[in-house]
Design a protein around this motif. Structure first.
Motif, short mmCIF file in Angstrom:
data_model
loop_
_atom_site.label_atom_id
_atom_site.label_comp_id
_atom_site.label_asym_id
_atom_site.label_seq_id
_atom_site.Cartn_x
_atom_site.Cartn_y
_atom_site.Cartn_z
N ALA A 74 0.75 -1.26 -0.09
CA ALA A 74 -0.17 0.13 0.12
C ALA A 74 0.88 1.06 0.13
O ALA A 74 0.58 2.41 -0.53
CB ALA A 74 -1.08 -0.21 1.04
N ASP A 75 2.01 1.29 0.45
CA ASP A 75 2.80 2.30 0.97
C ASP A 75 3.90 2.71 -0.26
O ASP A 75 4.82 3.44 0.02
CB ASP A 75 3.45 2.39 2.16
N LEU A 76 3.93 1.63 -1.28
CA LEU A 76 4.85 1.79 -2.11
C LEU A 76 4.86 3.11 -2.99
O LEU A 76 3.79 3.51 -3.60
CB LEU A 76 4.69 0.64 -3.17
N ALA A 77 6.03 3.53 -3.49
CA ALA A 77 6.00 4.54 -4.65
C ALA A 77 5.36 4.14 -5.51
O ALA A 77 5.46 2.92 -6.11
CB ALA A 77 7.46 4.87 -4.76
N ARG A 78 4.50 5.10 -6.55
CA ARG A 78 3.83 4.67 -7.38
C ARG A 78 4.17 5.54 -8.58
O ARG A 78 4.36 6.68 -8.57
CB ARG A 78 2.26 4.84 -7.22
N LEU A 79 4.11 5.08 -9.65
CA LEU A 79 3.98 5.73 -11.01
C LEU A 79 2.61 5.65 -11.71
O LEU A 79 2.13 4.53 -11.92
CB LEU A 79 5.05 5.22 -12.34
N THR A 80 1.73 6.52 -11.64
CA THR A 80 0.38 6.62 -11.99
C THR A 80 0.07 7.34 -13.33
O THR A 80 0.56 8.63 -13.32
CB THR A 80 -0.62 7.02 -10.81
N CYS A 81 -0.66 6.80 -14.24
CA CYS A 81 -1.16 7.59 -15.22
C CYS A 81 -2.64 7.31 -15.30
O CYS A 81 -3.29 6.27 -14.94
CB CYS A 81 -0.38 7.34 -16.59
N ALA A 82 -3.49 8.26 -16.06
CA ALA A 82 -4.80 7.91 -16.13
C ALA A 82 -5.15 8.32 -17.72
O ALA A 82 -4.79 9.49 -18.28
CB ALA A 82 -5.52 8.78 -15.20
N THR A 83 -6.23 7.74 -18.15
CA THR A 83 -7.02 8.16 -19.22
C THR A 83 -8.42 8.34 -19.12
O THR A 83 -8.99 7.77 -18.13
CB THR A 83 -6.77 6.97 -20.54
N ALA A 84 -8.79 9.71 -19.79
CA ALA A 84 -10.14 9.64 -19.15
C ALA A 84 -10.98 9.95 -20.69
O ALA A 84 -10.45 9.96 -21.68
CB ALA A 84 -10.26 10.96 -18.43
N PRO A 85 -12.32 9.98 -20.67
CA PRO A 85 -12.96 10.52 -21.67
C PRO A 85 -12.64 11.64 -22.45
O PRO A 85 -12.36 12.60 -21.40
CB PRO A 85 -14.42 10.41 -21.33
N ALA A 86 -12.68 11.61 -23.69
CA ALA A 86 -12.09 12.77 -24.32
C ALA A 86 -12.91 14.15 -24.25
O ALA A 86 -14.23 13.91 -24.20
CB ALA A 86 -11.73 12.75 -25.82
#
Lengths: 339, 561
Positions: free
Chosen positions: B75-87
């Motif tokens: 749970a506490d790990l460093a994260r690389l997060t990206c997201a796509t959303a409706p255009a």
């Protein structure tokens, strides 16, 4: 993993949502009758819809009667007094003509039709030329998609959750109601329901052909000089036949006989009861949304890990016991639990 | 991530599914240790905990080394997060259709859902309604620079209408491009300087091949962690790390991405990319034409109404019904989306041909790797010899969020063996004359490869199902029959040298009669694709379906032809 952790892998379907906003189109020429912050009750006038819209060029000079002090796009304008009274020469200023601020385009039309708010709530946004948004006072059940117009009526359950309503089963006794019709309905029954004065239909699934037929009929109705009262269809799941989920059926049964609002954008059914307490099933109760057992409900017993399914497809799965039978592997993506 | 040398997590929040990985240091370098995906809406923490639990069960020693043996330790790990959303939506307006088209193309490539309106001959009320559309969050108004004769008389009207819209909706972002974008000019002067929405001056659509305008519109679209932008950045780094020309073709629920990056020693690689919404698995404004295209790729004997209903189900719950017929339907829809992606990005076809093509996105996850290779070969019909890969763990986009170029390159260099599943290689010549053998192909081990790693090829009939044979022969020969699709079992990690001897000159990226080229293996082996370029399929649906099924059956075990 603890029970809570593995259950978190199963997609959740919220029975009730409280943060949606109903959207009502307000194209140029339509007149909003509310302001931001206004509290509206169901049936209160929301906007005036202009029919047979057209554009005329008018002279708008500050000081001329009928003109706003500083004409601006979206402001109202009417023909100055003392000239020939023409009710059509009243409307909304669209934009000045290029090269001068005195001559404007005016959006005007044949006549106006008042649109009553189908839902009680608070107006959160009024964008002239674009839309009005209302946040409903009560919670809502969100659907998969909807067609027709937003409507309000008395909730009635016409069939059991697995049933199908035939045209012959609808009579004028249903007028003023929003009918819950079970697993599916066809276009003929929809148009008959509209003709009998039914306000709306809530159904688990609606095949694409029936949807297209109904939408074509609805377009003809709306184009008529005296259109029928608003009528909407809310589809809870999708296009393939399946019953209404059990927990949702119980929620609808609890509200039978009460007034509800059917919204089209977003697709939802809004209750007027401000704080209903839905009887939620146990946390491990799931419904199989799609796949070979679509529509069945049961208890999820645990995560099965990656499993090979038809067409050699490997998917994360869970063990689900249906009707107390030995558990079967079901892909996690085909499940939904209720919260 | 740099602050924790043991392990980090990546999360790709898609509109249909969420994918996550655990990347840990093992043997002095970053390695992919776990990967998985869940329906969108599932909390990434729950998914990461599932991966951690599975790692702890499968390799307790590694889990202990990475300090992931305890419940909740991910749970506490460093994260690389990206997201796509409706255009987001944009209304594009110009004086004429001629000027409108490149503006629309630039906005679509930047990832906007576009509503285009040409003023010339249009109903003003319709134009005003489109400009003020409630779903539109920006308006792009443009003109040629300098304005052409067909638009000069309409520009004052255009500027007035857009300014009136901005006055109605002060928060609307307004972009004035090309001839309308003169700083302090007449058009800009129509907009209130203190309104909440920005008024942006932009280059003309024709400037720099549309790239400067696309970049500007992409910036307005927002989201620093945008998944497609990050994937494009990672494509450039991937080209550097692999020292190859790379093209990534991504299909998602909300749109698609085509990113191409070249490589030259000592130079940083930067991808050219486009993210048209039209390349979504089921694009907005789905029409009968879209349906026909999907049916054209479908190997299931379903009637039109049934396919439409199944697709509507897919739109409502894109993570559901992923097995059996649902998988075949998804892959057919993905092929159709890939066609739209390529059609929307013709400028990429003028770039040097890629040496590696990577399939990315959720729809491919349900199909076995060889079937994905075939889908790429079916649709991406650019002549040449290239390797095929798949971003199986959806790791590229999160890695693309690493801001520092050097750090991103170091991490991706460590992960180079884990980033992609090798699908195989494809040999795709064009210009073959039908009706007679086109020549012969010899397959031999590459320098350093062992003969045992070199199974033999077999021949297949023209326009028939692909054929494959396995055996330890160090060198094998294959007759090249135009219209056929030949499979050579070349496993992952193996390399081979192909010598192609054609009777006539063909286009294989270069025009030649004799070609020797080294290819790499993969789960789909080597595809020798001698079918037409572009692919011509029978008009009659039944015959078309039979042919597609025959090709697919050899590469998708468990699905019958």
């Amino acid at each position: 993993m603890s029970d809570r952790t593995w259950l978190a892998q199963v997609p959740v379907r919220r029975l009730l949502e409280r943060d949606l906003e109903a959207r009502f189109p307000l194209p140029p020429g339509d007149r909003p009758l509310v302001e931001v912050g206004t509290t509206v009750s169901a049936g209160d006038p929301l906007l005036e819809h202009l029919r047979d819209r057209r554009i005329e060029q008018v002279e708008v000079r500050p000081g001329l009667e009928g003109a706003a002090a500083a004409p601006a796009p979206g402001s109202r304008w009417s023909l100055p007094a003392g000239r020939r009274q023409d009710p059509a020469r009243e409307g909304e200023l669209l934009s000045p003509m290029p090269g001068g601020r005195d001559r404007w385009r005016l959006v005007t039309g044949g006549h106006r039709v008042a649109l009553a708010s189908p839902v009680a709530g608070e107006v959160t946004e009024v964008r002239p030329g674009a839309e009005i948004r209302v946040r409903p006072a009560g919670p809502a059940v969100r659907g998969g998609f909807a067609a027709g117009s937003a409507a309000r009526g008395r909730l009635e359950l016409a069939t059991d959750p697995f049933g199908e309503l035939r045209p012959g089963g609808i009579d004028v006794g249903r007028a003023g109601s929003i009918l819950v019709v079970g697993a599916r309905i066809d276009a003929e029954a929809l148009t008959r329901a509209r003709a009998m004065g039914v306000c709306g239909i809530v159904v688990a699934s609606l095949p694409g052909k029936e949807l297209r037929d109904f939408q074509a009929s609805e377009r003809r109705q709306r184009a008529a000089l005296h259109p029928a009262p608003p009528f909407g269809v809310l589809v809870l799941d999708g296009a393939l036949r399946r019953p209404i989920p059990g927990p949702l059926t119980r929620l609808l049964e609890d509200h039978a006989g009460q007034p509800v609002s059917l919204l089209v954008d977003p697709p939802a059914l809004v209750f007027e009861d401000a704080d209903p307490e839905p009887a939620l099933p146990e946390p491990a109760w799931v419904r199989i949304r799609s796949g070979p057992n679509a529509g069945a409900e049961g208890r999820v017993l645990g995560l099965a890990g990656p499993r090979r399914f038809a067409a050699n497809v490997v998917l994360e799965a869970a063990w689900v016991s249906i009707d107390g039978e030995p558990p079967v592997d079901v892909p996690l993506g085909d499940l939904e639990r209720f919260a | 991530m740099s602050s924790d040398p043991r392990v980090f997590a990546t999360v790709d929040l898609g509109t249909a599914t969420v994918a996550a990985t655990l990347v840990g240091r093992a043997g002095g370098r970053w390695r992919l240790v776990a990967a998985g995906a869940s329906p969108a809406g599932i909390e990434p923490d729950a998914l990461l905990e599932r991966l951690r639990s599975r790692l702890a069960g499968a390799d307790p020693a590694l889990a202990r080394e990475l300090r992931l043996e305890a419940d909740g330790s991910a749970a506490d790990l460093a994260r690389l997060t990206c997201a796509t959303a409706p255009a987001p939506e944009m209304t594009v307006v110009a004086a004429s259709g001629r000027v409108l088209r490149p503006l629309v193309a630039a906005a679509e490539a930047a990832g906007w859902r576009v509503r285009g309106v040409a003023l010339d001959g249009a109903d003003i009320l319709g134009v005003a309604t489109a400009l003020a559309h409630p779903r539109a969050s920006a308006v792009l108004a443009g003109a040629s620079d300098p304005p052409g004769a067909d638009e000069r008389s309409l520009l004052p009207e255009l500027a007035t209408l857009v300014a009136a819209t901005a006055e109605r909706r002060p928060g609307l972002v307004t972009v004035l491009a090309g001839g309308l974008a003169e700083p302090g000019g007449r058009a800009e002067g129509l907009f209130h300087p203190d309104r909440p929405g920005a008024t942006v001056l932009a280059p003309a659509a024709a400037a720099g091949g549309g790239e400067p305008l696309r970049e500007l519109l992409d910036g307005i679209r927002g989201r620093d962690d945008d998944g497609r932008r990050a994937l494009a950045r990672a494509t450039g780094t991937l080209a550097e790390v692999l020292e190859r020309r790379v093209e990534v073709l991504e299909i998602g629920r909300s749109g698609g991405l085509r990113a191409a990056a070249g490589w030259s020693p000592g130079q940083p690689s930067r991808a050219r990319w486009a993210a048209p919404v039209a390349a979504a698995l089921l694009p907005p404004g789905f029409t009968d034409r879209h349906l026909d295209t999907i049916i054209g790729w479908l190997t299931l004997p379903l009637d039109r109404l049934r396919v439409r209903d199944r697709l509507r189900e897919l739109a409502v719950a894109p993570w559901g019904d992923a097995a059996g017929d649902g998988a075949l339907l998804r892959v057919a829809a993905a092929r159709a989306a890939l066609e739209r992606l390529l059609a929307a990005t013709p400028a990429f076809d003028r770039l040097p041909a890629p040496e590696l093509v990577v399939a990315a996105g959720g729809p491919w996850a349900v199909a076995p790797a060889p079937a994905v290779a075939l889908a790429l070969a079916d649709v991406f019909r650019r002549p040449g010899v290239r390797a095929l890969g798949q971003d199986h763990a959806r790791l590229l986009a999160p890695l693309g969020t690493i801001d520092d170029d050097d750090e991103r390159r170091r991490v991706m260099a460590d992960l180079r063996d884990d980033l992609l599943v090798p699908l195989g290689s494809v040999v795709l010549p064009s210009g073959l004359r039908p009706g007679r053998p086109a020549g012969r192909m010899t397959i031999g081990p590459a320098a350093g490869a062992t003969p045992a790693a070199m199974p033999a090829a077999a021949e297949g009939g023209a326009a028939g199902p692909p054929s494959a044979a396995r055996g330890p022969a160090p060198v094998s020969e294959l007759e090249l029959v135009p219209g056929s699709l030949e499979l050579v079992d070349l496993p992952p990690g193996s390399r081979a040298v192909l010598e192609l001897h054609f009777r006539d000159t063909v286009d294989l990226g270069v025009r030649a009669r004799h070609v020797a080229v080294e290819v790499t293996g993969g789960l789909g082996g080597l595809l020798v694709d001698l079918r037409d370029v572009p692919l011509r399929l029978p008009e009659r649906l039944e015959r078309r379906r039979d042919l597609l099924s025959a090709w697919q059956a050899a590469l998708w075990p468990g699905v019958e032809a």
